[in-house]
Write a protein that holds these residues in place. Sequence first.
Motif, PDB file in Angstrom:
ATOM      1  N   PHE A  25       0.826  -1.211   0.000  1.00 26.71           N
ATOM      2  CA  PHE A  25       0.000   0.000   0.000  1.00 26.71           C
ATOM      3  C   PHE A  25       0.854   1.253   0.000  1.00 26.71           C
ATOM      4  CE2 PHE A  25       0.608   1.258   4.430  1.00 26.71           C
ATOM      5  CZ  PHE A  25       1.051   0.070   5.009  1.00 26.71           C
ATOM      6  N   ASP A  26       0.205   2.334  -0.352  1.00 22.81           N
ATOM      7  CA  ASP A  26       0.854   3.644  -0.340  1.00 22.81           C
ATOM      8  C   ASP A  26       0.824   4.168   1.097  1.00 22.81           C
ATOM      9  OD1 ASP A  26       1.533   6.330  -0.467  1.00 22.81           O
ATOM     10  OD2 ASP A  26       0.484   6.645  -2.368  1.00 22.81           O
ATOM     11  N   PRO A  27       1.991   4.432   1.707  1.00 24.49           N
ATOM     12  CA  PRO A  27       2.001   4.862   3.111  1.00 24.49           C
ATOM     13  C   PRO A  27       1.208   6.154   3.321  1.00 24.49           C
ATOM     14  CG  PRO A  27       4.177   5.117   2.102  1.00 24.49           C
ATOM     15  CD  PRO A  27       3.348   4.303   1.148  1.00 24.49           C
ATOM     16  N   ALA A  28       0.989   6.908   2.260  1.00 20.63           N
ATOM     17  CA  ALA A  28       0.203   8.137   2.409  1.00 20.63           C
ATOM     18  C   ALA A  28      -1.293   7.842   2.423  1.00 20.63           C
ATOM     19  CB  ALA A  28       0.524   9.105   1.253  1.00 20.63           C
ATOM     20  N   ASP A  29      -1.641   6.600   2.048  1.00 19.24           N
ATOM     21  CA  ASP A  29      -3.059   6.259   1.988  1.00 19.24           C
ATOM     22  C   ASP A  29      -3.255   4.805   2.417  1.00 19.24           C
ATOM     23  OD1 ASP A  29      -5.754   6.247   1.476  1.00 19.24           O
ATOM     24  OD2 ASP A  29      -5.517   5.894  -0.681  1.00 19.24           O
ATOM     25  N   PRO A  30      -2.982   4.528   3.699  1.00 17.43           N
ATOM     26  CA  PRO A  30      -3.025   3.130   4.154  1.00 17.43           C
ATOM     27  C   PRO A  30      -4.454   2.578   4.168  1.00 17.43           C
ATOM     28  CG  PRO A  30      -2.649   4.610   6.002  1.00 17.43           C
ATOM     29  CD  PRO A  30      -2.638   5.458   4.768  1.00 17.43           C
ATOM     30  N   PRO A  31      -4.600   1.297   3.879  1.00 15.71           N
ATOM     31  CA  PRO A  31      -5.927   0.689   3.787  1.00 15.71           C
ATOM     32  C   PRO A  31      -6.456   0.241   5.140  1.00 15.71           C
ATOM     33  CG  PRO A  31      -4.266  -0.927   3.248  1.00 15.71           C
ATOM     34  CD  PRO A  31      -3.528   0.332   3.623  1.00 15.71           C
ATOM     35  N   GLY A  32      -7.751   0.421   5.354  1.00 18.37           N
ATOM     36  CA  GLY A  32      -8.354  -0.113   6.567  1.00 18.37           C
ATOM     37  C   GLY A  32      -8.986   0.946   7.427  1.00 18.37           C
ATOM     38  N   ARG A  33     -10.297   0.849   7.582  1.00 23.16           N
ATOM     39  CA  ARG A  33     -11.026   1.747   8.483  1.00 23.16           C
ATOM     40  C   ARG A  33     -11.823   0.878   9.435  1.00 23.16           C
ATOM     41  NH1 ARG A  33      -8.010   4.368   6.298  1.00 23.16           N
ATOM     42  NH2 ARG A  33      -8.244   6.029   4.770  1.00 23.16           N
ATOM     43  N   LEU A  34     -11.823   1.248  10.695  1.00 20.11           N
ATOM     44  CA  LEU A  34     -12.511   0.417  11.678  1.00 20.11           C
ATOM     45  C   LEU A  34     -14.019   0.406  11.490  1.00 20.11           C
ATOM     46  CD1 LEU A  34     -10.468   1.145  14.879  1.00 20.11           C
ATOM     47  CD2 LEU A  34     -10.720  -1.033  13.684  1.00 20.11           C
ATOM     48  N   GLY A  35     -14.590   1.552  11.152  1.00 16.93           N
ATOM     49  CA  GLY A  35     -16.025   1.619  10.914  1.00 16.93           C
ATOM     50  C   GLY A  35     -16.808   1.010  12.058  1.00 16.93           C
ATOM     51  N   ALA A  36     -17.632   0.029  11.722  1.00 17.01           N
ATOM     52  CA  ALA A  36     -18.533  -0.581  12.697  1.00 17.01           C
ATOM     53  C   ALA A  36     -17.787  -1.353  13.782  1.00 17.01           C
ATOM     54  CB  ALA A  36     -19.502  -1.505  11.971  1.00 17.01           C
ATOM     55  N   ALA A  48     -15.191  -0.261  15.598  1.00 16.30           N
ATOM     56  CA  ALA A  48     -14.425   0.613  16.476  1.00 16.30           C
ATOM     57  C   ALA A  48     -14.509   0.192  17.934  1.00 16.30           C
ATOM     58  CB  ALA A  48     -14.906   2.058  16.322  1.00 16.30           C
ATOM     59  N   GLU A  49     -15.640  -0.397  18.320  1.00 11.77           N
ATOM     60  CA  GLU A  49     -15.825  -0.776  19.727  1.00 11.77           C
ATOM     61  C   GLU A  49     -15.425  -2.231  19.987  1.00 11.77           C
ATOM     62  OE1 GLU A  49     -16.428   1.444  21.981  1.00 11.77           O
ATOM     63  OE2 GLU A  49     -16.617   2.959  20.396  1.00 11.77           O
ATOM     64  N   GLU A  50     -15.006  -2.933  18.938  1.00 11.37           N
ATOM     65  CA  GLU A  50     -14.635  -4.339  19.086  1.00 11.37           C
ATOM     66  C   GLU A  50     -13.540  -4.481  20.145  1.00 11.37           C
ATOM     67  OE1 GLU A  50     -16.083  -6.762  17.096  1.00 11.37           O
ATOM     68  OE2 GLU A  50     -15.031  -8.309  18.243  1.00 11.37           O
ATOM     69  N   LYS A  51     -13.774  -5.368  21.109  1.00  5.27           N
ATOM     70  CA  LYS A  51     -12.774  -5.536  22.171  1.00  5.27           C
ATOM     71  C   LYS A  51     -11.696  -6.504  21.691  1.00  5.27           C
ATOM     72  CE  LYS A  51     -15.041  -3.998  26.272  1.00  5.27           C
ATOM     73  NZ  LYS A  51     -16.465  -3.888  25.889  1.00  5.27           N
ATOM     74  N   PHE A  63      -8.740  -6.477  27.516  1.00  2.27           N
ATOM     75  CA  PHE A  63      -9.683  -6.398  26.394  1.00  2.27           C
ATOM     76  C   PHE A  63      -9.920  -4.934  26.067  1.00  2.27           C
ATOM     77  CE2 PHE A  63     -10.030 -10.565  28.099  1.00  2.27           C
ATOM     78  CZ  PHE A  63     -10.317 -11.374  27.015  1.00  2.27           C
ATOM     79  N   VAL A  64      -9.259  -4.488  25.014  1.00  2.00           N
ATOM     80  CA  VAL A  64      -9.223  -3.059  24.718  1.00  2.00           C
ATOM     81  C   VAL A  64     -10.012  -2.782  23.439  1.00  2.00           C
ATOM     82  CG1 VAL A  64      -7.709  -1.097  24.238  1.00  2.00           C
ATOM     83  CG2 VAL A  64      -6.931  -2.932  25.764  1.00  2.00           C
ATOM     84  N   PRO A  65     -10.963  -1.848  23.493  1.00  2.00           N
ATOM     85  CA  PRO A  65     -11.689  -1.500  22.267  1.00  2.00           C
ATOM     86  C   PRO A  65     -10.726  -1.038  21.173  1.00  2.00           C
ATOM     87  CG  PRO A  65     -12.737  -0.507  24.176  1.00  2.00           C
ATOM     88  CD  PRO A  65     -11.435  -1.107  24.650  1.00  2.00           C
ATOM     89  N   ALA A  66     -11.013  -1.446  19.948  1.00  2.00           N
ATOM     90  CA  ALA A  66     -10.148  -1.121  18.819  1.00  2.00           C
ATOM     91  C   ALA A  66      -9.858   0.381  18.753  1.00  2.00           C
ATOM     92  CB  ALA A  66     -10.795  -1.599  17.524  1.00  2.00           C
ATOM     93  N   ARG A  67     -10.893   1.161  18.978  1.00  2.00           N
ATOM     94  CA  ARG A  67     -10.772   2.629  18.941  1.00  2.00           C
ATOM     95  C   ARG A  67      -9.681   3.114  19.894  1.00  2.00           C
ATOM     96  NH1 ARG A  67     -13.108   5.005  22.930  1.00  2.00           N
ATOM     97  NH2 ARG A  67     -14.577   3.340  23.383  1.00  2.00           N
ATOM     98  N   GLU A  68      -9.605   2.474  21.077  1.00  2.00           N
ATOM     99  CA  GLU A  68      -8.600   2.894  22.055  1.00  2.00           C
ATOM    100  C   GLU A  68      -7.187   2.497  21.633  1.00  2.00           C
ATOM    101  OE1 GLU A  68      -9.314   1.878  26.157  1.00  2.00           O
ATOM    102  OE2 GLU A  68     -11.412   2.540  26.004  1.00  2.00           O
TER     103      GLU A  68
END
Length: 503
Positions: free
Chosen positions: A219-230, A232-235, A253-258
């Motif tokens: 991938f292009d480091p300026a545009d890395p792939p992957g968004r947590l979307g739904a 984000a709260e996954e532990k 058990f840490v939420p992905a967002r954190e």
Amino acid sequence: MKSDELYALLRRRGVLWPSAEIYGGAQGLYDYGPLGAALKRRVEDAWTAWFVGRSPDYYRIEPAELVPEAVVRASGHLENFTDPEISCEACHAVFRAETVVEKVRPEGVDGLAPNQIEEVVRANHLKCPNCGSTALAVPRAFNLMFDVPFGVQRSERAYLLPETAQASYLAFARMWEVGRKALPLGIAVVGRAYRNEIAPRQVLFRMRSFTQAELQIFFDPADPPGRLGAYAEEKVPVLRVDRREKGEGSTAFVPARELVASGLPEFYVDHLVHLLRFLREVLGFPTERIRFFEKSDKERAFYNRIQFDAEVHLESLGGYKEVGAVHYRGDYDLRRHGDGSGKDLSVARPSGERVVPHVLELTFGVDRNLWALADVHLAHEGERTVWKLPPYLAPVQAGVFPLIPKEQRPFAERLTADLLAVGVAAAYDEASSIGKRYARMDEAGTPFCVTVDGPSLADGPDRGTVTLRQRDSKAQERVPAAELAARLAPSLRFPRPTMPPPL
RNA sequence: GCGGGCAUAGUGUAGUCUGGUUAUCACAUAGGCUUGCCAAGCCUAUAACCCGGGUUCAAAUCCCGGUGCCCGCACCA
């Protein structure tokens, strides 16, 4: 189950056994039998569906397993897979050279030739860490790669791939064209890798010939792939470096967002979650037995910027064992192979600017996960031994039995053929009592058994109802034979990723 | 690689110390009778001393070497 007991069961059922068994076996080599080979294929297919199936820009290729010397020279394996060793002539212990010289040379021995290491040993009058003798022998190189004479004259040297990832890096230039010049580009390989391990042990956990499933995402480091979307709260079960340094060994058990808030890139966490969900939802490992073990600067290879090993707690091996990992390797690999080959492996952005793609590596040990599937899902329940494999992974998906062979044999045989014809892995069995047939299937992980009985024949020779028995609950119900395949189908499909493609 | 332990039918084992009859038992497997929805019963059969050498009248048993497995250490870019 203890390791010995589990291995004995797997041998007895023909899941796997030592290679060259009649010659006493060969260390670190194993053969898969009918059940093992079928299970392995399903795990590989499930992995492919989940990881490669996530994006139309991800491709699975099948490379050669033998590479020319220039490749492993460029990748660093020729030097780095070689640990200089020093042996003691007094007590015969063997040490990595690094261990012996660490007090006088804290920077290690990287880049030193054996004779230079010996100079360091002599000049400092170093002693054997084991017995204290100074009778240390000339260091020799021990390379974990298998080298193979190559060419008719056998004058060249080739190497068995020590990791499948290298094949993906070699394929990048070609795949850039085949994939129509788009980033991110995923190149997956499910294949054999070979390492001449010093001490192969624990059956499928350290083999000399093993199967890896690896996805390299360029991938292009300026545009890395992957968004947590739904998600984000996954532990996410993690054991991070800061926690370990405080002497804390338990999983958080840490939420992905954190995790993202703590400084990990979102694309990295996205793939961590994707791997977590594969282990949990596809392979069926309980969340409490999974953890992502963060490797510190010192523990991980120097080119890995971020590394979490996926580990599963295994009763048979007495603890957490690595079954996969997510490595952020930066541009190390394409740079090394660019230099080594003399080819420019940078690509043009739409703006015309050139960039060497970065690599996110998802690696998965197929054999190790097979063992984990046995450890986690195979258990004694009173008298019964049941392998509660997810149905779509089971080598045999439906056992078909005539309750009274001499009466229902033709019906049951036809039903078996019909199921096979529509792709259900069915196995016919009429030997011994009905209870024993169920027991055999339970042990092999077969999720469904179908029994043809008296009432089955009431509506005609092959049009009646049959008994469908569930492995885990032992519950039975009557199902029209004609509807059986459609009834089983949903359970036998691989789960597909529900996360959006990481674009 | 180092140290320690171990190696008997498909699986688990008895026997090895103290050498000596046809190598024990259970489960599994195959066939027969019987039964018919969760490893039922009876009969029969198949099937083993890891490999090589030595000691001995005689070796599963004692000795040496090899191979493999387990545990600990080391290793696992």
